[in-house]
Design a protein around this motif. Structure first.
Motif, PDB file in Angstrom:
ATOM      1  N   UNK A 160       0.847  -1.188   0.000  1.00  0.00           N
ATOM      2  CA  UNK A 160       0.000   0.000   0.000  1.00  0.00           C
ATOM      3  C   UNK A 160       0.889   1.247   0.000  1.00  0.00           C
ATOM      4  N   UNK A 161       0.670   2.204   0.924  1.00  0.00           N
ATOM      5  CA  UNK A 161       1.376   3.484   0.861  1.00  0.00           C
ATOM      6  C   UNK A 161       2.849   3.386   1.216  1.00  0.00           C
ATOM      7  N   UNK A 162       3.302   2.237   1.686  1.00  0.00           N
ATOM      8  CA  UNK A 162       4.740   2.053   1.824  1.00  0.00           C
ATOM      9  C   UNK A 162       5.458   2.285   0.509  1.00  0.00           C
ATOM     10  N   UNK A 163       4.730   2.163  -0.600  1.00  0.00           N
ATOM     11  CA  UNK A 163       5.285   2.403  -1.933  1.00  0.00           C
ATOM     12  C   UNK A 163       5.794   3.833  -2.086  1.00  0.00           C
ATOM     13  N   UNK A 164       5.170   4.772  -1.395  1.00  0.00           N
ATOM     14  CA  UNK A 164       5.536   6.178  -1.558  1.00  0.00           C
ATOM     15  C   UNK A 164       6.990   6.438  -1.192  1.00  0.00           C
ATOM     16  N   UNK A 165       7.520   5.726  -0.216  1.00  0.00           N
ATOM     17  CA  UNK A 165       8.922   5.911   0.131  1.00  0.00           C
ATOM     18  C   UNK A 165       9.859   5.497  -0.985  1.00  0.00           C
ATOM     19  N   UNK A 166       9.483   4.450  -1.721  1.00  0.00           N
ATOM     20  CA  UNK A 166      10.291   3.999  -2.854  1.00  0.00           C
ATOM     21  C   UNK A 166      10.307   5.060  -3.950  1.00  0.00           C
ATOM     22  N   UNK A 167       9.134   5.601  -4.239  1.00  0.00           N
ATOM     23  CA  UNK A 167       9.008   6.567  -5.337  1.00  0.00           C
ATOM     24  C   UNK A 167       9.636   7.901  -4.961  1.00  0.00           C
ATOM     25  N   UNK A 168       9.559   8.264  -3.680  1.00  0.00           N
ATOM     26  CA  UNK A 168      10.231   9.489  -3.232  1.00  0.00           C
ATOM     27  C   UNK A 168      11.723   9.415  -3.530  1.00  0.00           C
ATOM     28  N   UNK A 169      12.315   8.239  -3.325  1.00  0.00           N
ATOM     29  CA  UNK A 169      13.738   8.072  -3.610  1.00  0.00           C
ATOM     30  C   UNK A 169      14.034   8.255  -5.090  1.00  0.00           C
ATOM     31  N   UNK A 170      13.097   7.869  -5.947  1.00  0.00           N
ATOM     32  CA  UNK A 170      13.292   8.067  -7.394  1.00  0.00           C
ATOM     33  C   UNK A 170      13.367   9.553  -7.728  1.00  0.00           C
ATOM     34  N   UNK A 171      12.486  10.346  -7.146  1.00  0.00           N
ATOM     35  CA  UNK A 171      12.519  11.791  -7.390  1.00  0.00           C
ATOM     36  C   UNK A 171      13.822  12.383  -6.862  1.00  0.00           C
ATOM     37  N   UNK A 172      14.241  11.948  -5.695  1.00  0.00           N
ATOM     38  CA  UNK A 172      15.480  12.473  -5.121  1.00  0.00           C
ATOM     39  C   UNK A 172      16.691  12.132  -5.988  1.00  0.00           C
ATOM     40  N   UNK A 173      16.661  10.987  -6.647  1.00  0.00           N
ATOM     41  CA  UNK A 173      17.765  10.642  -7.546  1.00  0.00           C
ATOM     42  C   UNK A 173      17.787  11.583  -8.747  1.00  0.00           C
ATOM     43  N   UNK A 205      12.421   2.747 -10.691  1.00  0.00           N
ATOM     44  CA  UNK A 205      12.832   2.123  -9.434  1.00  0.00           C
ATOM     45  C   UNK A 205      13.521   0.785  -9.699  1.00  0.00           C
ATOM     46  N   UNK A 206      12.982   0.014 -10.615  1.00  0.00           N
ATOM     47  CA  UNK A 206      13.589  -1.283 -10.930  1.00  0.00           C
ATOM     48  C   UNK A 206      15.016  -1.122 -11.443  1.00  0.00           C
ATOM     49  N   UNK A 207      15.216  -0.178 -12.344  1.00  0.00           N
ATOM     50  CA  UNK A 207      16.524   0.002 -12.969  1.00  0.00           C
ATOM     51  C   UNK A 207      17.554   0.627 -12.028  1.00  0.00           C
ATOM     52  N   UNK A 208      17.102   1.597 -11.224  1.00  0.00           N
ATOM     53  CA  UNK A 208      18.050   2.406 -10.460  1.00  0.00           C
ATOM     54  C   UNK A 208      18.249   1.941  -9.017  1.00  0.00           C
ATOM     55  N   UNK A 209      17.272   1.201  -8.483  1.00  0.00           N
ATOM     56  CA  UNK A 209      17.373   0.764  -7.093  1.00  0.00           C
ATOM     57  C   UNK A 209      17.275  -0.759  -6.958  1.00  0.00           C
ATOM     58  N   UNK A 210      16.189  -1.339  -7.445  1.00  0.00           N
ATOM     59  CA  UNK A 210      15.956  -2.763  -7.202  1.00  0.00           C
ATOM     60  C   UNK A 210      17.044  -3.644  -7.801  1.00  0.00           C
ATOM     61  N   UNK A 211      17.405  -3.399  -9.055  1.00  0.00           N
ATOM     62  CA  UNK A 211      18.411  -4.246  -9.700  1.00  0.00           C
ATOM     63  C   UNK A 211      19.812  -4.024  -9.125  1.00  0.00           C
ATOM     64  N   UNK A 212      20.290  -2.790  -9.015  1.00  0.00           N
ATOM     65  CA  UNK A 212      21.640  -2.601  -8.462  1.00  0.00           C
ATOM     66  C   UNK A 212      21.787  -3.092  -7.023  1.00  0.00           C
ATOM     67  N   UNK A 213      20.712  -2.955  -6.224  1.00  0.00           N
ATOM     68  CA  UNK A 213      20.783  -3.342  -4.818  1.00  0.00           C
ATOM     69  C   UNK A 213      20.286  -4.756  -4.573  1.00  0.00           C
ATOM     70  N   UNK A 214      19.859  -5.435  -5.646  1.00  0.00           N
ATOM     71  CA  UNK A 214      19.348  -6.804  -5.542  1.00  0.00           C
ATOM     72  C   UNK A 214      18.199  -6.894  -4.546  1.00  0.00           C
ATOM     73  N   UNK A 215      17.189  -6.060  -4.757  1.00  0.00           N
ATOM     74  CA  UNK A 215      16.045  -5.970  -3.856  1.00  0.00           C
ATOM     75  C   UNK A 215      14.872  -6.799  -4.364  1.00  0.00           C
TER      76      UNK A 215
END
Length: 362
Positions: A65-78, A175-185
Motif C-alpha cells: 500500500x502506501x509504503x510504496x511512496x517511500x520507494x518513489x520518493x527516492x526516485x525523485x530524489x535521484x 525504481x527497478x533500474x536504479x534501485x531494485x536491480x543494483x541493490x538486488x532488492x
C-alpha cells in the motif's frame, strides 16, 4: 509457525513477532531489520492465503500500500541528485497541461497540492494515463483544509507523471533500474506476472473497511475507493498486482524493503546529502481526515508523537494502510520493514510492539 532468525541481542524482536501471532491473532507477516548495513532480523510466519492454507514462506511477497511512496520518493530524489529537476520547480514546467502549474514538486511530495481526490471518479483506477489527465485538468480544492491533506492515491499519479516526463521511464521501471536491480532488492512497483504466485492474499476483518455517509463535503469527496467494503477483490486481483500504482502498488519481502532503507543510510545510490534533503521537514500539521498530526519531507513521512515509525526523533520512511511500517533511524543505523496480510484499523499494536522491541535490541 515462526521461521527465520535474529542476530545476538535481537531475540526480543522474535519474541514480539511471536506474540503478534499468539496474543493478537496475526494471520501472516514478515519483519526484517538491518543495522549498519548488516541483516540482523529476518522473520516470517503464519498463513499467506487463508482460503487455501498456504503458508507464508521466505519467498512470500506482500502488497505495501502506501509504503510504496517511500520507494518513489527516492526516485525523485535521484533525479534531483542528477540535476534533472529541483524540488522548488513548479510541476507545470515539466507538465504543461497541469492546471495547477505553479504547484511545486516539493508541495506535491509533501501532500500540499490540494488534489487529494479525483473529481472525475475512479472508474479507470488502474489506467495511469486517464487518471493523470483527470488530475491535470482539475482545479485545486478551494477548501483551506485541503492545503495539507494526505493524497492517498493521487500522489502516485502526480509523481509518476513527473518522473515519466523528466526521465521517460515510469516510476516502476525507474525504481527497478536504479534501485531494485543494483541493490538486488525483492521489491517491485507492480508485481511481474510471473511472480504473482508469490503474492499473499490480503484480508480485512468485518468493520475495518467502512463506507460511512459523510455530511462534511471535504471528507465525502476524499473517500478512498480502495478502503471501502469489498475492496479486497481489487487488492487481490491480477490487474491490481500488475498495475504499478506509484502511491499504493508496491510488492515486496520485508527483507527487501529493509535493505532498501538500509541503503539510504549509506553512501549508495543516493548520497547522504541527498537523503538529508529528502528528510528535511517541509510541512507539519493536523491531517483533517484523521484529526491527527502528520509531518512530511520530500515524500518521506517524519517522526510525530504517534511514533508510527518508532520513537527515534530522526525516524523517516512510510507506513502502509492496515498496519505495515517501513523506514529507518539514521543515528542508530537501523532500517526495518514490517509486512502483514490482514489489515486492521488503529489502534494496532502489532507494528508498535515490534518497533519497540527493535529499539530495545542490540
Amino acid at each position: 509457525m515462526i521461521n527465520g532468525w535474529t542476530a545476538a541481542g535481537f531475540e526480543g524482536v522474535a519474541e514480539a513477532f511471536t506474540r503478534n501471532f499468539t496474543e493478537r491473532g496475526e494471520l501472516g507477516a514478515a519483519f526484517a531489520a538491518y543495522r549498519n548495513g548488516e541483516l540482523v532480523v529476518d522473520l516470517w510466519g503464519g498463513t499467506a492465503d487463508r482460503d487455501t492454507g498456504r503458508a507464508w514462506d521466505r519467498d512470500a511477497v506482500q502488497l505495501m500500500f502506501s509504503g510504496t511512496k517511500g520507494l518513489v520518493a527516492a526516485c525523485v530524489l535521484l533525479l534531483v541528485q542528477r540535476g534533472e529537476l529541483s524540488l522548488g520547480d513548479p510541476l507545470g514546467r515539466y507538465w504543461p497541461a497541469f492546471r495547477a502549474g505553479e504547484t511545486t514538486i516539493a508541495e506535491v511530495l509533501s501532500h500540499q497540492a490540494r488534489l487529494p481526490w479525483v473529481e472525475a471518479g475512479y472508474a479507470d483506477l488502474l489506467d495511469h494515463d486517464v487518471m493523470a489527465a483527470h488530475l491535470a485538468a482539475q482545479a485545486p480544492a478551494a477548501d483551506p483544509r485541503a492545503a495539507f491533506m494526505y493524497h492517498a492515491i493521487t500522489w502516485g499519479w502526480l509523481i509518476d507523471e513527473l518522473i515519466r516526463r523528466v526521465d521517460g521511464r515510469t516510476a516502476a521501471q525507474f525504481f527497478a533500474d536504479e534501485f531494485a536491480t543494483p541493490l538486488d532488492l525483492e521489491v517491485w512497483i507492480g508485481l511481474p506476472d510471473e511472480l504473482h504466485w508469490r503474492a499473499t492474499t490480503m484480508v480485512a476483518p468485518d468493520g475495518v473497511l467502512v463506507d460511512e455517509p459523510q455530511t462534511d463535503p471535504l471528507l465525502r469527496l476524499n473517500r478512498n475507493p480502495l478502503w471501502v467494503p469489498g475492496a479486497e477483490k481489487i487488492w487481490n486481483s491480477p490487474e491490481y498486482r500488475s498495475a504499478g500504482l506509484a502511491a499504493v502498488g508496491g510488492f515486496a519481502t520485508a527483507r527487501g524493503v529493509a535493505r532498501f532503507y538500509s541503503s539510504l543510510l549509506a553512501d549508495g545510490v543516493l548520497t547522504p546529502q541527498t537523503v538529508a534533503s529528502g528528510r528535511r521537514e517541509l510541512r507539519r500539521g493536523i491531517e483533517p481526515t484523521w484529526g491527527s498530526e502528520i509531518a512530511y519531507g520530500a515524500g518521506f513521512e517524519l517522526h510525530t508523537a504517534s511514533a508510527n515509525l518508532g520513537h527515534p526523533a530522526d525516524s523517516f520512511g512510510h507506513p502502509g494502510a492496515g498496519g505495515s511500517r517501513h523506514g529507518a533511524w539514521p543515528t542508530r543505523g537501523i532500517a526495518f520493514s514490517y509486512l502483514m496480510n490482514e489489515v486492521r484499523a488503529a489502534p494496532d499494536n502489532r507494528p508498535f510492539d515490534l518497533l519497540t522491541a527493535l529499539e530495545n535490541a542490540g
